[in-house]
Design an enzyme around this catalytic site. Structure first.
Site, PDB file in Angstrom:
ATOM      1  N   LYS A 124       0.386 -19.039 -22.544  1.00  0.00           N
ATOM      2  CA  LYS A 124       0.925 -17.688 -22.746  1.00  0.00           C
ATOM      3  C   LYS A 124       1.031 -17.355 -24.233  1.00  0.00           C
ATOM      4  O   LYS A 124       0.651 -16.276 -24.675  1.00  0.00           O
ATOM      5  CB  LYS A 124       2.305 -17.563 -22.090  1.00  0.00           C
ATOM      6  CG  LYS A 124       2.366 -17.990 -20.628  1.00  0.00           C
ATOM      7  CD  LYS A 124       1.459 -17.182 -19.749  1.00  0.00           C
ATOM      8  CE  LYS A 124       1.668 -17.493 -18.264  1.00  0.00           C
ATOM      9  NZ  LYS A 124       1.261 -18.845 -17.856  1.00  0.00           N
ATOM     10  N   LYS A 159       7.166 -13.212 -17.390  1.00  0.00           N
ATOM     11  CA  LYS A 159       6.570 -14.416 -16.809  1.00  0.00           C
ATOM     12  C   LYS A 159       7.036 -15.656 -17.558  1.00  0.00           C
ATOM     13  O   LYS A 159       7.300 -15.613 -18.769  1.00  0.00           O
ATOM     14  CB  LYS A 159       5.051 -14.330 -16.833  1.00  0.00           C
ATOM     15  CG  LYS A 159       4.426 -13.991 -18.187  1.00  0.00           C
ATOM     16  CD  LYS A 159       2.938 -13.699 -18.021  1.00  0.00           C
ATOM     17  CE  LYS A 159       2.305 -13.266 -19.331  1.00  0.00           C
ATOM     18  NZ  LYS A 159       0.872 -12.934 -19.178  1.00  0.00           N
ATOM     19  N   ARG A 209     -11.158 -12.913 -15.778  1.00  0.00           N
ATOM     20  CA  ARG A 209     -11.248 -14.256 -16.321  1.00  0.00           C
ATOM     21  C   ARG A 209     -12.616 -14.405 -16.999  1.00  0.00           C
ATOM     22  O   ARG A 209     -13.657 -14.347 -16.346  1.00  0.00           O
ATOM     23  CB  ARG A 209     -11.082 -15.287 -15.207  1.00  0.00           C
ATOM     24  CG  ARG A 209     -11.463 -16.725 -15.551  1.00  0.00           C
ATOM     25  CD  ARG A 209     -10.628 -17.326 -16.677  1.00  0.00           C
ATOM     26  NE  ARG A 209      -9.217 -17.241 -16.456  1.00  0.00           N
ATOM     27  CZ  ARG A 209      -8.519 -18.083 -15.680  1.00  0.00           C
ATOM     28  NH1 ARG A 209      -9.132 -19.063 -15.044  1.00  0.00           N
ATOM     29  NH2 ARG A 209      -7.203 -17.950 -15.562  1.00  0.00           N
ATOM     30  N   ARG A 232       0.085  -8.825  -9.233  1.00  0.00           N
ATOM     31  CA  ARG A 232      -0.659  -9.969  -9.740  1.00  0.00           C
ATOM     32  C   ARG A 232      -2.071 -10.008  -9.160  1.00  0.00           C
ATOM     33  O   ARG A 232      -2.262  -9.812  -7.966  1.00  0.00           O
ATOM     34  CB  ARG A 232       0.074 -11.267  -9.391  1.00  0.00           C
ATOM     35  CG  ARG A 232       1.482 -11.339  -9.932  1.00  0.00           C
ATOM     36  CD  ARG A 232       2.257 -12.473  -9.284  1.00  0.00           C
ATOM     37  NE  ARG A 232       2.359 -12.282  -7.840  1.00  0.00           N
ATOM     38  CZ  ARG A 232       2.830 -13.205  -7.008  1.00  0.00           C
ATOM     39  NH1 ARG A 232       3.223 -14.379  -7.472  1.00  0.00           N
ATOM     40  NH2 ARG A 232       2.900 -12.965  -5.705  1.00  0.00           N
TER      41      ARG A 232
END
Length: 315
Positions: A124, A159, A209, A232
């Site tokens: 993160k 998160k 991704r 999500r």
């Protein structure tokens, strides 16, 4: 080549979609000798790094899709490469594994990804290295700061710093009636540091991704599109994976980030991009290869194994 994969228990993996297994199939097809180990099969005997492994082969048997040889102990540098593919969470045990792998590297083992870089690049917080691409964010355990961030942006995502697969991720709006209990939960009553990011509406088109191998991106990203009513896009949270060619913005991000990753010894990395923004840098066990291979003419596992062989032969 003799290659060790440090992975989660084999019976917990999904053979039809697991990226580690896709890489292993490609390596086996090229004649590489495969071995598997668990996280706790790495240990130190005094100052010497040691590894307990089992030989691995794919099987077409009726009872199991793999066969294993007897376990034996060896020096990590006795193998041509060790791929660390243990899934997060990045807890203390994962941290200790990076120390042991780092000692193995000092003694001549080739570790992919570099264990010190895995440790240093929190998935993160790694966006701190590229603030020009990151959405506005806050990192804190202080609920008053998070509330002020929410009041400013009106719509945010919070998160944990050590999660995976979308676990522990919440979308918060300024008028959320459950705000207090959510913040208490995600921060463990102010004892756990989290990340808050401005909500990006482009998530409806997918959390992309982008797979980086040896500093270079694959030509396709996997857009993980959330289910209706879900924030999500993670596949583990029910998102739908759709392979898409890289956009000009994707290429811009990858062209800046990729060479830095390579310099740090991060061989296989997954960049998470929502819209125009880089939101995470996955360095532990990025996935998505199987879905891209199934939907395009690109073979990520083949590209990775070719680059791995090249890296080994030139090291």
């Amino acid at each position: 080549m003799r290659i060790v994969f440090i992975i989660d228990p084999l019976d917990s993996l999904k053979p039809y979609k697991d990226t580690s297994l896709a890489i292993m199939r490609e390596a086996a097809a090229r004649g590489d000798e495969l071995f598997v180990a668990g996280q706790h099969d790495l240990f130190l005997r005094h100052h010497e790094a040691r590894l307990k492994v089992q030989s691995f082969q794919f099987s077409n048997g009726n009872t199991s899709w793999y066969t294993l040889g007897d376990a034996f102990e060896a020096a990590p540098h006795a193998f041509d490469a060790i791929l660390m593919r243990k899934d997060p969470p990045f807890d203390n045990e994962y941290l200790y594994s990076t120390y042991l792998l780092e000692q193995a590297a000092r003694q001549g083992a080739r570790i992919y990804n570099n264990p010190a870089a895995i440790r240093d690049w929190n998935e993160k917080l790694a966006v701190l290295n590229f603030p020009q691409f990151a959405p506005t964010f806050l990192v804190s355990s202080e609920q008053s700061l998070i509330r002020a961030f929410l009041a400013e942006h009106r719509d945010i995502v919070v998160k944990p710093l050590d999660g995976m697969g979308g676990s522990g991720v919440f979308r918060l709006r300024h008028d959320d009636p459950n705000l207090g209990v959510i913040l208490e939960t995600v921060t463990s009553h102010g004892q756990q540091t989290i990340m808050a990011q401005r909500y990006l509406p482009a998530i409806v088109h997918g959390d992309k991704r982008i797979i980086i191998i040896d500093g270079e991106p694959l030509p396709y990203a996997l857009a993980r599109i959330p289910q209706h009513g879900e924030t999500r896009g993670n596949l583990a949270a029910g998102g739908k994976g759709v392979a898409q060619p890289l956009t000009a913005r994707d290429v811009e991000i990858a062209s800046i980030v990729g060479p830095v990753l390579k310099q740090k010894g991060l061989f296989l990395v997954g960049l998470d991009v929502i819209g125009d923004y880089l939101t995470e840098i996955n360095v532990t066990s990025p996935t998505g290869m199987v879905e891209i291979a199934a939907q395009t003419d690109c073979s990520p596992a083949s590209i990775l194994v070719s680059k791995l062989h090249h890296s080994i032969s030139h090291s």
